[in-house]
Design a protein around this motif. Structure first.
Motif, PDB file in Angstrom:
ATOM      1  N   THR A 164       0.827  -1.205   0.000  1.00 14.88           N
ATOM      2  CA  THR A 164       0.000   0.000   0.000  1.00 14.88           C
ATOM      3  C   THR A 164       0.860   1.254   0.000  1.00 14.88           C
ATOM      4  OG1 THR A 164      -1.764  -1.142   1.208  1.00 14.88           O
ATOM      5  CG2 THR A 164      -1.796   1.259   1.259  1.00 14.88           C
ATOM      6  N   LEU A 165       1.997   1.198   0.704  1.00 13.35           N
ATOM      7  CA  LEU A 165       2.891   2.346   0.821  1.00 13.35           C
ATOM      8  C   LEU A 165       3.841   2.495  -0.359  1.00 13.35           C
ATOM      9  CD1 LEU A 165       3.854   1.883   4.580  1.00 13.35           C
ATOM     10  CD2 LEU A 165       2.679   3.886   3.654  1.00 13.35           C
ATOM     11  N   ALA A 166       4.174   1.391  -1.010  1.00 11.84           N
ATOM     12  CA  ALA A 166       5.235   1.385  -2.015  1.00 11.84           C
ATOM     13  C   ALA A 166       4.840   2.102  -3.300  1.00 11.84           C
ATOM     14  CB  ALA A 166       5.629  -0.053  -2.336  1.00 11.84           C
ATOM     15  N   MET A 167       5.815   2.795  -3.890  1.00 13.69           N
ATOM     16  CA  MET A 167       5.676   3.334  -5.236  1.00 13.69           C
ATOM     17  C   MET A 167       5.972   2.203  -6.223  1.00 13.69           C
ATOM     18  SD  MET A 167       4.899   6.555  -4.777  1.00 13.69           S
ATOM     19  CE  MET A 167       5.388   7.547  -6.186  1.00 13.69           C
ATOM     20  N   PRO A 168       5.567   2.362  -7.489  1.00 13.91           N
ATOM     21  CA  PRO A 168       5.734   1.262  -8.458  1.00 13.91           C
ATOM     22  C   PRO A 168       7.151   0.712  -8.584  1.00 13.91           C
ATOM     23  CG  PRO A 168       4.287   2.934  -9.348  1.00 13.91           C
ATOM     24  CD  PRO A 168       4.822   3.487  -8.062  1.00 13.91           C
ATOM     25  N   ASP A 169       8.171   1.583  -8.435  1.00 16.04           N
ATOM     26  CA  ASP A 169       9.541   1.089  -8.596  1.00 16.04           C
ATOM     27  C   ASP A 169      10.241   0.787  -7.277  1.00 16.04           C
ATOM     28  OD1 ASP A 169       9.668   3.713  -7.835  1.00 16.04           O
ATOM     29  OD2 ASP A 169      11.153   4.329  -9.332  1.00 16.04           O
ATOM     30  N   ASP A 170       9.508   0.825  -6.163  1.00 12.66           N
ATOM     31  CA  ASP A 170      10.074   0.430  -4.873  1.00 12.66           C
ATOM     32  C   ASP A 170      10.102  -1.095  -4.777  1.00 12.66           C
ATOM     33  OD1 ASP A 170      10.372   3.061  -4.059  1.00 12.66           O
ATOM     34  OD2 ASP A 170       8.475   3.117  -2.966  1.00 12.66           O
ATOM     35  N   LEU A 171      11.012  -1.597  -3.971  1.00 13.11           N
ATOM     36  CA  LEU A 171      11.122  -3.040  -3.743  1.00 13.11           C
ATOM     37  C   LEU A 171      10.530  -3.372  -2.383  1.00 13.11           C
ATOM     38  CD1 LEU A 171      12.226  -5.863  -4.519  1.00 13.11           C
ATOM     39  CD2 LEU A 171      14.400  -5.184  -3.479  1.00 13.11           C
ATOM     40  N   VAL A 172       9.581  -4.284  -2.347  1.00 12.17           N
ATOM     41  CA  VAL A 172       8.933  -4.721  -1.103  1.00 12.17           C
ATOM     42  C   VAL A 172       9.490  -6.081  -0.714  1.00 12.17           C
ATOM     43  CG1 VAL A 172       6.757  -5.517  -0.103  1.00 12.17           C
ATOM     44  CG2 VAL A 172       6.814  -3.405  -1.445  1.00 12.17           C
ATOM     45  N   ILE A 173       9.963  -6.177   0.539  1.00 13.09           N
ATOM     46  CA  ILE A 173      10.508  -7.433   1.036  1.00 13.09           C
ATOM     47  C   ILE A 173       9.830  -7.793   2.348  1.00 13.09           C
ATOM     48  CG2 ILE A 173      12.560  -8.657   1.849  1.00 13.09           C
ATOM     49  CD1 ILE A 173      14.259  -6.863   0.097  1.00 13.09           C
ATOM     50  N   SER A 174       9.181  -8.933   2.382  1.00 11.76           N
ATOM     51  CA  SER A 174       8.582  -9.437   3.617  1.00 11.76           C
ATOM     52  C   SER A 174       9.650 -10.198   4.397  1.00 11.76           C
ATOM     53  CB  SER A 174       7.411 -10.366   3.301  1.00 11.76           C
ATOM     54  OG  SER A 174       6.895 -10.937   4.487  1.00 11.76           O
ATOM     55  N   ALA A 175       9.913  -9.753   5.627  1.00 17.11           N
ATOM     56  CA  ALA A 175      10.952 -10.401   6.422  1.00 17.11           C
ATOM     57  C   ALA A 175      10.674 -10.226   7.907  1.00 17.11           C
ATOM     58  CB  ALA A 175      12.327  -9.822   6.084  1.00 17.11           C
ATOM     59  N   ASP A 176      10.950 -11.275   8.659  1.00 16.84           N
ATOM     60  CA  ASP A 176      10.916 -11.238  10.122  1.00 16.84           C
ATOM     61  C   ASP A 176      12.349 -10.999  10.583  1.00 16.84           C
ATOM     62  OD1 ASP A 176      10.832 -11.670  12.841  1.00 16.84           O
ATOM     63  OD2 ASP A 176       9.815 -13.616  12.714  1.00 16.84           O
ATOM     64  N   LEU A 177      12.613  -9.818  11.110  1.00 20.34           N
ATOM     65  CA  LEU A 177      13.984  -9.445  11.442  1.00 20.34           C
ATOM     66  C   LEU A 177      14.511 -10.115  12.705  1.00 20.34           C
ATOM     67  CD1 LEU A 177      13.996  -5.646  10.507  1.00 20.34           C
ATOM     68  CD2 LEU A 177      14.626  -7.629   9.123  1.00 20.34           C
ATOM     69  N   THR A 178      13.695 -10.923  13.355  1.00 16.69           N
ATOM     70  CA  THR A 178      14.214 -11.730  14.463  1.00 16.69           C
ATOM     71  C   THR A 178      14.847 -13.023  13.952  1.00 16.69           C
ATOM     72  OG1 THR A 178      12.115 -12.887  14.866  1.00 16.69           O
ATOM     73  CG2 THR A 178      12.461 -10.797  16.024  1.00 16.69           C
ATOM     74  N   ASP A 179      14.767 -13.240  12.645  1.00 19.56           N
ATOM     75  CA  ASP A 179      15.324 -14.433  12.003  1.00 19.56           C
ATOM     76  C   ASP A 179      16.520 -14.001  11.147  1.00 19.56           C
ATOM     77  OD1 ASP A 179      15.941 -16.598  10.358  1.00 19.56           O
ATOM     78  OD2 ASP A 179      13.844 -17.175  10.058  1.00 19.56           O
ATOM     79  N   GLU A 180      17.716 -14.365  11.570  1.00 22.12           N
ATOM     80  CA  GLU A 180      18.919 -13.930  10.860  1.00 22.12           C
ATOM     81  C   GLU A 180      18.922 -14.366   9.407  1.00 22.12           C
ATOM     82  OE1 GLU A 180      23.824 -14.236  11.205  1.00 22.12           O
ATOM     83  OE2 GLU A 180      22.549 -14.986  12.832  1.00 22.12           O
ATOM     84  N   SER A 181      18.402 -15.548   9.112  1.00 17.77           N
ATOM     85  CA  SER A 181      18.405 -16.039   7.735  1.00 17.77           C
ATOM     86  C   SER A 181      17.547 -15.151   6.834  1.00 17.77           C
ATOM     87  CB  SER A 181      17.910 -17.487   7.671  1.00 17.77           C
ATOM     88  OG  SER A 181      16.537 -17.576   8.037  1.00 17.77           O
TER      89      SER A 181
END
Length: 242
Positions: A46-63
């Motif tokens: 919803t926040l991203a502009m068309p050329d932004d990159l969206v990455i889903s990540a749980d930052l408590t997981d180092e991998s």
């Protein structure tokens, strides 16, 4: 005809809400191309502009952090700014604070920030320039009753960031800490009207802070105007006295 300078590439963690989302809007307005990182993919899209990159990540997981920066490398090949807006805060009296709660604060607020700084700096070192913004807190500097775990984690972020500023400065990489006071976001939604009134009375500007107040300072730190600022803790607290 000379070509224009490339757009800054900026990564924001915790980008789906609160201060992180406000930083997204601030840097989009400044013309940055963004990497938005958080667990809530729907909010990010919803926040991203068309050329932004969206990455889903749980930052408590180092991998997942490692996978995130691999995507940045593959997609852009460089990184100009890192904004570490992801964090957690849970109030708890010392006698009632479990070790798991302390560990959770350090896992997200400190370890995840450390790893993001480490991986971002590897990209920035290739270009001999870059900018990292971490998030401390007013209470991380001054302490606050009932928030020992949170205060400890934010104090750790400040110390780590000052060390990184000294280590990375010779390579052209700036590192600064933004230390908000009480900011009216979902993170502080559990504070009742009486608590808010008391905090307002303790603030010189006689109002509570907004996510936009903090994002404006982040935007400044991610601009050329802050090119000679590093190793600093910038309070965004309206003159809060604890």
């Amino acid at each position: 005809m000379t070509s224009s300078a490339p757009r800054p590439i900026s990564l924001i963690t915790g980008a789906s809400r609160g201060i992180g989302a406000a930083c997204v809007q601030q840097l989009q307005q400044a013309g940055h191309q963004l990497i938005l990182v958080a667990r809530d993919t729907t909010a990010l899209q919803t926040l991203a502009m068309p050329d932004d990159l969206v990455i889903s990540a749980d930052l408590t997981d180092e991998s997942q952090i490692l996978a995130c920066f691999r995507q940045v490398q593959q997609h852009f090949g460089r990184l100009d700014h890192l904004v570490n807006a992801a964090g957690m805060m849970q109030d708890s009296a010392l006698a009632l604070t479990k070790s798991a709660n302390l560990a959770a604060h350090f896992q997200l607020n400190v370890t995840a920030t450390f790893l993001c700084c480490q991986l971002a700096s590897r990209l920035m070192l290739r270009q001999k320039c870059g900018n990292i913004v971490t998030f401390g807190s007013k209470v991380g500097e001054n302490g606050s009753s009932g928030q020992a775990a949170y205060c400890a984690s934010k104090a750790a972020v400040s110390g780590m960031s000052k060390a990184l500023a000294k280590e990375l400065g010779p390579q052209g990489i700036r590192v600064n800490v933004v230390a908000p006071g009480f900011i009216d976001t979902t993170l502080t939604a559990h504070y009742n009207a009486e608590q808010r009134a008391q905090l307002t009375s303790q603030t010189a500007l006689r109002r509570l802070g907004t996510a936009a107040d903090v994002a404006a300072v982040v935007g400044f730190l991610c601009s050329d105007a802050a090119g000679y600022i590093t190793g600093q803790v910038l309070a965004v607290d309206g003159g809060l006295v604890l």
